[in-house]
Write a protein that holds these residues in place. Structure first.
Motif, PDB file in Angstrom:
ATOM      1  N   MET A   1      16.642   6.617 135.911  1.00 49.97           N
ATOM      2  CA  MET A   1      16.872   5.253 136.759  1.00 49.97           C
ATOM      3  C   MET A   1      18.035   4.432 136.644  1.00 49.97           C
ATOM      4  O   MET A   1      17.608   4.489 134.840  1.00 49.97           O
ATOM      5  CB  MET A   1      15.199   4.913 136.396  1.00 49.97           C
ATOM      6  CG  MET A   1      15.275   3.488 136.913  1.00 49.97           C
ATOM      7  SD  MET A   1      13.400   2.585 136.678  1.00 49.97           S
ATOM      8  CE  MET A   1      13.951   1.284 136.073  1.00 49.97           C
ATOM      9  N   VAL A   2      18.512   3.189 136.571  1.00 43.85           N
ATOM     10  CA  VAL A   2      19.741   2.904 135.961  1.00 43.85           C
ATOM     11  C   VAL A   2      18.958   1.636 137.267  1.00 43.85           C
ATOM     12  O   VAL A   2      19.286   1.156 138.290  1.00 43.85           O
ATOM     13  CB  VAL A   2      21.085   3.129 136.807  1.00 43.85           C
ATOM     14  CG1 VAL A   2      22.235   1.943 136.576  1.00 43.85           C
ATOM     15  CG2 VAL A   2      21.467   4.588 136.312  1.00 43.85           C
ATOM     16  N   THR A   9       8.204  -4.583 137.788  1.00 45.28           N
ATOM     17  CA  THR A   9       7.300  -3.943 138.364  1.00 45.28           C
ATOM     18  C   THR A   9       7.794  -2.706 138.713  1.00 45.28           C
ATOM     19  O   THR A   9       7.358  -1.326 138.347  1.00 45.28           O
ATOM     20  CB  THR A   9       6.975  -4.796 139.483  1.00 45.28           C
ATOM     21  OG1 THR A   9       6.832  -5.990 139.322  1.00 45.28           O
ATOM     22  CG2 THR A   9       5.918  -4.201 140.359  1.00 45.28           C
ATOM     23  N   LEU A  10       9.151  -2.701 139.380  1.00 45.40           N
ATOM     24  CA  LEU A  10       9.803  -1.136 139.245  1.00 45.40           C
ATOM     25  C   LEU A  10      10.022  -0.549 138.580  1.00 45.40           C
ATOM     26  O   LEU A  10       9.143   0.872 138.196  1.00 45.40           O
ATOM     27  CB  LEU A  10      11.264  -1.858 140.276  1.00 45.40           C
ATOM     28  CG  LEU A  10      12.512  -0.647 140.119  1.00 45.40           C
ATOM     29  CD1 LEU A  10      11.685   0.300 140.838  1.00 45.40           C
ATOM     30  CD2 LEU A  10      13.560  -0.798 140.310  1.00 45.40           C
ATOM     31  N   LEU A  11      10.045  -1.045 136.773  1.00 47.65           N
ATOM     32  CA  LEU A  11       9.865  -0.097 136.045  1.00 47.65           C
ATOM     33  C   LEU A  11       8.705   0.635 135.578  1.00 47.65           C
ATOM     34  O   LEU A  11       8.507   1.507 135.205  1.00 47.65           O
ATOM     35  CB  LEU A  11      10.214  -0.962 134.461  1.00 47.65           C
ATOM     36  CG  LEU A  11      10.307  -0.489 132.647  1.00 47.65           C
ATOM     37  CD1 LEU A  11      11.733   0.711 133.690  1.00 47.65           C
ATOM     38  CD2 LEU A  11      10.469  -1.712 132.324  1.00 47.65           C
ATOM     39  N   ARG A  12       7.997  -0.435 135.742  1.00 44.46           N
ATOM     40  CA  ARG A  12       6.037   0.453 135.227  1.00 44.46           C
ATOM     41  C   ARG A  12       5.848   1.686 136.539  1.00 44.46           C
ATOM     42  O   ARG A  12       5.747   2.569 136.140  1.00 44.46           O
ATOM     43  CB  ARG A  12       5.315  -0.923 135.144  1.00 44.46           C
ATOM     44  CG  ARG A  12       4.454  -1.058 133.648  1.00 44.46           C
ATOM     45  CD  ARG A  12       3.070  -2.206 133.727  1.00 44.46           C
ATOM     46  NE  ARG A  12       3.398  -3.528 135.201  1.00 44.46           N
ATOM     47  CZ  ARG A  12       4.044  -4.010 135.144  1.00 44.46           C
ATOM     48  NH1 ARG A  12       5.057  -4.412 133.823  1.00 44.46           N
ATOM     49  NH2 ARG A  12       3.872  -4.871 135.905  1.00 44.46           N
ATOM     50  N   LYS A  13       6.234   0.872 137.512  1.00 46.64           N
ATOM     51  CA  LYS A  13       6.000   2.472 138.641  1.00 46.64           C
ATOM     52  C   LYS A  13       6.861   3.649 138.567  1.00 46.64           C
ATOM     53  O   LYS A  13       6.834   4.461 139.097  1.00 46.64           O
ATOM     54  CB  LYS A  13       6.730   1.605 140.030  1.00 46.64           C
ATOM     55  CG  LYS A  13       6.585   2.065 141.794  1.00 46.64           C
ATOM     56  CD  LYS A  13       7.119   1.570 142.344  1.00 46.64           C
ATOM     57  CE  LYS A  13       6.447   2.635 143.731  1.00 46.64           C
ATOM     58  NZ  LYS A  13       6.448   1.876 145.173  1.00 46.64           N
ATOM     59  N   THR A  14       8.066   3.406 137.967  1.00 48.02           N
ATOM     60  CA  THR A  14       8.720   4.297 137.392  1.00 48.02           C
ATOM     61  C   THR A  14       8.619   5.018 136.421  1.00 48.02           C
ATOM     62  O   THR A  14       8.770   6.170 136.545  1.00 48.02           O
ATOM     63  CB  THR A  14      10.390   3.312 137.717  1.00 48.02           C
ATOM     64  OG1 THR A  14      10.465   3.152 138.532  1.00 48.02           O
ATOM     65  CG2 THR A  14      11.647   4.802 137.389  1.00 48.02           C
ATOM     66  N   LEU A  15       8.044   5.122 135.291  1.00 45.31           N
ATOM     67  CA  LEU A  15       7.536   5.583 134.401  1.00 45.31           C
ATOM     68  C   LEU A  15       6.099   5.754 135.017  1.00 45.31           C
ATOM     69  O   LEU A  15       5.739   6.786 133.831  1.00 45.31           O
ATOM     70  CB  LEU A  15       7.379   4.357 133.628  1.00 45.31           C
ATOM     71  CG  LEU A  15       8.347   4.146 132.812  1.00 45.31           C
ATOM     72  CD1 LEU A  15       8.206   2.874 131.792  1.00 45.31           C
ATOM     73  CD2 LEU A  15       9.777   5.272 132.360  1.00 45.31           C
ATOM     74  N   ARG A  49      12.292  -3.107 124.044  1.00 49.12           N
ATOM     75  CA  ARG A  49      10.980  -3.880 124.145  1.00 49.12           C
ATOM     76  C   ARG A  49       9.941  -3.606 124.949  1.00 49.12           C
ATOM     77  O   ARG A  49       9.482  -3.792 125.370  1.00 49.12           O
ATOM     78  CB  ARG A  49      10.715  -5.209 123.314  1.00 49.12           C
ATOM     79  CG  ARG A  49      10.820  -5.206 121.882  1.00 49.12           C
ATOM     80  CD  ARG A  49      11.124  -6.834 121.578  1.00 49.12           C
ATOM     81  NE  ARG A  49      11.918  -6.573 120.261  1.00 49.12           N
ATOM     82  CZ  ARG A  49      12.451  -8.196 119.604  1.00 49.12           C
ATOM     83  NH1 ARG A  49      12.045  -8.702 119.668  1.00 49.12           N
ATOM     84  NH2 ARG A  49      12.319  -7.645 118.440  1.00 49.12           N
ATOM     85  N   LEU A  50      11.251  -4.128 126.408  1.00 46.79           N
ATOM     86  CA  LEU A  50      10.206  -3.882 127.875  1.00 46.79           C
ATOM     87  C   LEU A  50       9.802  -2.529 128.062  1.00 46.79           C
ATOM     88  O   LEU A  50       8.759  -2.550 128.616  1.00 46.79           O
ATOM     89  CB  LEU A  50      11.446  -4.799 128.646  1.00 46.79           C
ATOM     90  CG  LEU A  50      10.884  -6.445 128.561  1.00 46.79           C
ATOM     91  CD1 LEU A  50      12.270  -6.944 129.604  1.00 46.79           C
ATOM     92  CD2 LEU A  50       9.927  -7.153 129.183  1.00 46.79           C
ATOM     93  N   LEU A  51      10.947  -1.774 127.730  1.00 47.94           N
ATOM     94  CA  LEU A  51      10.560  -0.571 127.959  1.00 47.94           C
ATOM     95  C   LEU A  51       9.469   0.501 127.532  1.00 47.94           C
ATOM     96  O   LEU A  51       8.622   0.612 127.919  1.00 47.94           O
ATOM     97  CB  LEU A  51      11.999   0.382 127.969  1.00 47.94           C
ATOM     98  CG  LEU A  51      12.237   1.727 127.822  1.00 47.94           C
ATOM     99  CD1 LEU A  51      11.792   1.821 130.065  1.00 47.94           C
ATOM    100  CD2 LEU A  51      13.227   2.760 127.836  1.00 47.94           C
ATOM    101  N   VAL A  52       9.610  -0.312 126.103  1.00 49.71           N
ATOM    102  CA  VAL A  52       8.604   0.354 125.464  1.00 49.71           C
ATOM    103  C   VAL A  52       7.410  -0.381 125.893  1.00 49.71           C
ATOM    104  O   VAL A  52       6.236   0.745 126.109  1.00 49.71           O
ATOM    105  CB  VAL A  52       8.411  -0.196 123.836  1.00 49.71           C
ATOM    106  CG1 VAL A  52       7.120   0.572 123.392  1.00 49.71           C
ATOM    107  CG2 VAL A  52       9.868   0.711 123.487  1.00 49.71           C
ATOM    108  N   LYS A  53       6.933  -1.973 126.487  1.00 49.33           N
ATOM    109  CA  LYS A  53       5.794  -1.803 126.911  1.00 49.33           C
ATOM    110  C   LYS A  53       5.803  -1.127 127.944  1.00 49.33           C
ATOM    111  O   LYS A  53       4.150  -1.149 127.935  1.00 49.33           O
ATOM    112  CB  LYS A  53       6.073  -3.590 126.703  1.00 49.33           C
ATOM    113  CG  LYS A  53       5.074  -4.913 127.246  1.00 49.33           C
ATOM    114  CD  LYS A  53       4.929  -5.769 127.310  1.00 49.33           C
ATOM    115  CE  LYS A  53       3.464  -6.322 127.476  1.00 49.33           C
ATOM    116  NZ  LYS A  53       3.691  -8.106 128.142  1.00 49.33           N
ATOM    117  N   ALA A  54       6.168  -1.596 129.406  1.00 46.75           N
ATOM    118  CA  ALA A  54       6.397  -0.219 130.306  1.00 46.75           C
ATOM    119  C   ALA A  54       6.014   0.797 130.432  1.00 46.75           C
ATOM    120  O   ALA A  54       4.534   1.687 131.211  1.00 46.75           O
ATOM    121  CB  ALA A  54       7.239  -0.732 131.558  1.00 46.75           C
ATOM    122  N   ALA A  55       6.310   1.341 129.166  1.00 44.95           N
ATOM    123  CA  ALA A  55       5.579   3.256 128.629  1.00 44.95           C
ATOM    124  C   ALA A  55       4.403   3.324 128.466  1.00 44.95           C
ATOM    125  O   ALA A  55       3.285   3.706 128.652  1.00 44.95           O
ATOM    126  CB  ALA A  55       6.551   3.281 127.642  1.00 44.95           C
TER     127      ALA A  55
END
Length: 55
Positions: A1-2, A9-15, A49-55
């Motif tokens: 994902m780029v 929202t997109l980040l969580r959906k993608t993960l 941090r946002l990435l870790v939180k979404a994961a």
């Protein structure tokens, strides 16, 4: 994902269903001195941090 981490929202959906995340924290060498330090902090620290939180 780029994509932009601001779209959580997109980040969580993608993960969803992902077993592994590889985050390369871009903005490096040719941008040093051209991009303000706060942009580096955003990508490397806050974005992570946002990435870790979404994961």
């Amino acid at each position: 994902m780029v994509a932009n981490f601001v779209n959580t929202t997109l980040l969580r959906k993608t993960l969803q269903g992902a077993d592994t995340i590889i985050h390369t924290a871009a903005l490096d060498a040719p941008y040093v001195g051209m991009v303000p330090d706060h942009e580096f902090e955003w990508v490397k620290v806050k974005g992570t941090r946002l990435l870790v939180k979404a994961a």
